[in-house]
Design an enzyme around this catalytic site. Structure first.
Site, PDB file in Angstrom:
ATOM      1  N   ASP A 105       5.089  -0.622   8.947  1.00 44.22           N
ATOM      2  CA  ASP A 105       4.642   0.058   7.566  1.00 44.22           C
ATOM      3  C   ASP A 105       5.780   1.107   6.993  1.00 44.22           C
ATOM      4  O   ASP A 105       6.453   2.042   7.660  1.00 44.22           O
ATOM      5  CB  ASP A 105       3.311   1.317   8.173  1.00 44.22           C
ATOM      6  CG  ASP A 105       2.638   1.555   6.590  1.00 44.22           C
ATOM      7  OD1 ASP A 105       1.433   1.309   6.628  1.00 44.22           O
ATOM      8  OD2 ASP A 105       3.498   2.349   5.812  1.00 44.22           O
TER       9      ASP A 105
ATOM     10  N   ASP B 162       3.542  -2.826   1.548  1.00 42.67           N
ATOM     11  CA  ASP B 162       4.371  -2.112   2.364  1.00 42.67           C
ATOM     12  C   ASP B 162       4.287  -2.261   3.644  1.00 42.67           C
ATOM     13  O   ASP B 162       4.768  -1.437   4.501  1.00 42.67           O
ATOM     14  CB  ASP B 162       4.545  -0.472   1.908  1.00 42.67           C
ATOM     15  CG  ASP B 162       3.482   0.354   2.459  1.00 42.67           C
ATOM     16  OD1 ASP B 162       2.385  -0.335   2.598  1.00 42.67           O
ATOM     17  OD2 ASP B 162       3.903   1.351   2.795  1.00 42.67           O
ATOM     18  N   GLU B 163       3.353  -3.270   4.207  1.00 38.67           N
ATOM     19  CA  GLU B 163       2.864  -3.294   5.398  1.00 38.67           C
ATOM     20  C   GLU B 163       2.653  -4.583   5.895  1.00 38.67           C
ATOM     21  O   GLU B 163       2.045  -5.490   5.032  1.00 38.67           O
ATOM     22  CB  GLU B 163       1.593  -2.466   5.348  1.00 38.67           C
ATOM     23  CG  GLU B 163       0.899  -2.185   6.553  1.00 38.67           C
ATOM     24  CD  GLU B 163      -0.360  -1.418   6.198  1.00 38.67           C
ATOM     25  OE1 GLU B 163      -1.124  -1.163   7.097  1.00 38.67           O
ATOM     26  OE2 GLU B 163      -0.295  -0.539   5.325  1.00 38.67           O
TER      27      GLU B 163
HETATM   28  N1  DCP Z   1      -1.015   3.031  -2.766  1.00 41.41           N
HETATM   29  C1  DCP Z   1      -1.501   2.872  -3.803  1.00 41.41           C
HETATM   30  N2  DCP Z   1      -2.816   3.237  -3.818  1.00 41.41           N
HETATM   31  C2  DCP Z   1      -3.460   3.927  -2.668  1.00 41.41           C
HETATM   32  C3  DCP Z   1      -2.560   4.240  -1.522  1.00 41.41           C
HETATM   33  C4  DCP Z   1      -1.303   3.979  -1.596  1.00 41.41           C
HETATM   34  O1  DCP Z   1      -1.372   2.337  -4.670  1.00 41.41           O
HETATM   35  N3  DCP Z   1      -4.890   4.204  -2.576  1.00 41.41           N
HETATM   36  C5  DCP Z   1       0.646   2.781  -2.838  1.00 41.41           C
HETATM   37  C6  DCP Z   1       1.575   3.827  -2.776  1.00 41.41           C
HETATM   38  C7  DCP Z   1       2.284   3.978  -1.279  1.00 41.41           C
HETATM   39  C8  DCP Z   1       2.069   2.376  -0.996  1.00 41.41           C
HETATM   40  O2  DCP Z   1       1.057   1.978  -1.609  1.00 41.41           O
HETATM   41  O3  DCP Z   1       3.680   4.286  -1.429  1.00 41.41           O
HETATM   42  C9  DCP Z   1       1.906   2.124   0.513  1.00 41.41           C
HETATM   43  O4  DCP Z   1       0.759   2.933   0.763  1.00 41.41           O
HETATM   44  P1  DCP Z   1       0.697   3.921   2.008  1.00 41.41           P
HETATM   45  O5  DCP Z   1      -0.696   4.308   2.394  1.00 41.41           O
HETATM   46  O6  DCP Z   1       1.419   2.991   3.305  1.00 41.41           O
HETATM   47  O7  DCP Z   1       1.581   5.345   2.175  1.00 41.41           O
HETATM   48  P2  DCP Z   1       2.991   5.528   1.786  1.00 41.41           P
HETATM   49  O8  DCP Z   1       3.828   4.433   2.149  1.00 41.41           O
HETATM   50  O9  DCP Z   1       3.217   6.393   0.635  1.00 41.41           O
HETATM   51  O10 DCP Z   1       3.234   6.738   2.909  1.00 41.41           O
HETATM   52  P3  DCP Z   1       3.168   6.828   4.357  1.00 41.41           P
HETATM   53  O11 DCP Z   1       4.532   7.214   4.900  1.00 41.41           O
HETATM   54  O12 DCP Z   1       2.064   7.606   4.845  1.00 41.41           O
HETATM   55  O13 DCP Z   1       2.936   5.212   4.731  1.00 41.41           O
HETATM   56 CA    CA Z   2       3.216   3.407   4.058  1.00 40.40          CA
HETATM   57 CA    CA Z   3       0.705   0.912   4.226  1.00 40.67          CA
END
Ligand code: DCP
Ligand code: CA
Ligand code: CA
Length: 356
Positions: free
Chosen positions: A8, A106-107
């Site tokens: 992730d 991203d995962e």
């Molecule tokens: N995202 C989105 N809607 C959401 C949650 C996230 O559009 N409800 C988007 C923004 C993030 C991306 O998807 O950058 C990936 O989500 P993650 O939950 O993996 O969160 P992040 O990558 O931002 O942070 P972390 O470091 O906690 O994984």
């Molecule tokens: Ca993430």
């Molecule tokens: Ca994610």
């Protein structure tokens, strides 16, 4: 022995912004809707860990983020860019995987059971993937490593950011025990509250529940929950299969040389094809007409167009291909309509729905 990993990306959208703008590195940064000095509507899509120190979180109203940190850097969303980076990241991960399943931008889960012989090797292997992504794409990620998807995901959550979390079979019980029930896959706020009302606050408590009790309250999901609480999850890493084309064919009851019959068949087939195109949220770039004559010889003709998901486009192109190419003196036995060269259309993504 199964070895499953969840990769992730850390603070993904902001990390993508950092890739093309080094000035924001290390500064509290938010990607989302325009805060308009605190009056803006909409939410934070994500923020980096510097911004999280001020209490800013994904999904929070952008106006609230602004109150917490008015001088953070606020950037608008650029999905095209994030998707491009995502594609590059996924292809790096895929190279190291036996089985690969992308679960979001991203995962991705990977099965690497036949790449390593134990969890010490698995940790080294995860480090290699992390280094690949860092050196080839320039981004940080966190990798969870375990013997099933559930624990790989949870190990990843616990190791964030920029970490590698390993949970072996002998460690699973202790790892799970103190977790909150909503750390389990599939448990949201409502299920958590119901579990609490039944007296289960931690995963450790839930693990000792009577499965029949769980079944009574939650049906089959209850059994699954009880399994999860005990670190049991036998689901496989499912390779995402990609739809390459969508097509329909029609065989005439009697071979025909009537243009009207053929165009009529094309129109019906186009309508069926477009249904599947829309269901998948695609736009297509290539339209192909197949003509099989009564002697079973077959002709394929394609044309590239600008991306479209309009049924009339299929009808017009196919009608044109037929008029330009069909040998009018021969009878047609079968007609096929196909579209390919897909992209996912915007507005179909759950994250955009979430943003509204
Ligand atoms: N995202 C989105 N809607 C959401 C949650 C996230 O559009 N409800 C988007 C923004 C993030 C991306 O998807 O950058 C990936 O989500 P993650 O939950 O993996 O969160 P992040 O990558 O931002 O942070 P972390 O470091 O906690 O994984
Ligand atoms: Ca993430
Ligand atoms: Ca994610």
């Amino acid at each position: 022995m199964r070895v499953i990993m969840l990769v992730d990306m850390d603070y993904f959208f902001v990390a993508c912004e950092e890739l093309r703008n080094k000035d924001i590195i290390g500064k509290p940064t938010v990607v989302g809707f325009d805060p308009k000095e605190g009056k803006g509507r909409g939410v934070v899509m994500t923020c980096n860990y510097e911004a999280r120190k001020f209490g800013i979180r994904s999904g929070m109203p952008i106006s609230m983020a602004y109150r917490l940190k008015p001088d953070a850097i606020y950037l608008p969303l650029d999905y095209d860019w994030y998707e491009k980076v995502s594609k590059d990241v996924m292809s790096v991960i895929k190279e190291r995987a036996t089985k690969f399943e992308q679960v979001s931008v991203d995962e991705a889960f990977i099965d690497v059971s036949d790449k390593v012989t134990d969890f010490d090797e698995a940790r080294i292997y995860a480090r290699r993937i992390k280094d690949d992504i860092r050196s080839r794409i320039g981004l940080p990620c966190t990798i969870g490593v375990s013997y099933n998807k559930l624990l790989a995901k949870m190990a990843c959550e616990s190791a964030k950011p920029n970490g590698i979390g390993v949970v072996t079979e002998s460690e699973a019980k202790a790892f799970l025990e103190g977790k909150s029930t909503d750390d389990l896959y599939g448990v949201g706020r409502k299920t958590k509250e119901r579990l609490e009302a039944m007296g289960y606050r931690t995963v450790g408590e839930l693990a000792k529940a009577n499965p029949m009790d769980m079944m009574e309250h939650f049906g089959a999901f209850g059994i699954e929950l009880h399994d999860y609480a005990n670190g049991i999850d036998s689901s496989e890493v499912n390779e995402n299969y990609e739809i390459k084309s969508i097509s329909r064919e029609y065989t005439f009851e009697r071979d025909t040389s009537s243009e009207k019959d053929v165009i009529g068949a094309i129109d019906r087939l186009a309508n069926e094809v477009i249904g599947d195109v829309k269901k998948n949220g695609f736009a297509f770039k290539v339209v192909t007409l197949k003509i099989r004559y009564s002697d079973f010889s077959e002709h394929l003709r394609s044309r590239s167009i600008r991306y479209s998901n309009d049924v009339r486009e299929i009808m017009n192109v196919c009608a044109q291909l037929y008029r330009d190419n069909a040998e009018k003196e021969r009878k047609v036995r079968k007609i096929g309509v196909r579209v390919s060269g897909f992209i996912k259309r915007k507005g179909q993504k759950s994250m955009e729905d979430f943003a509204k």
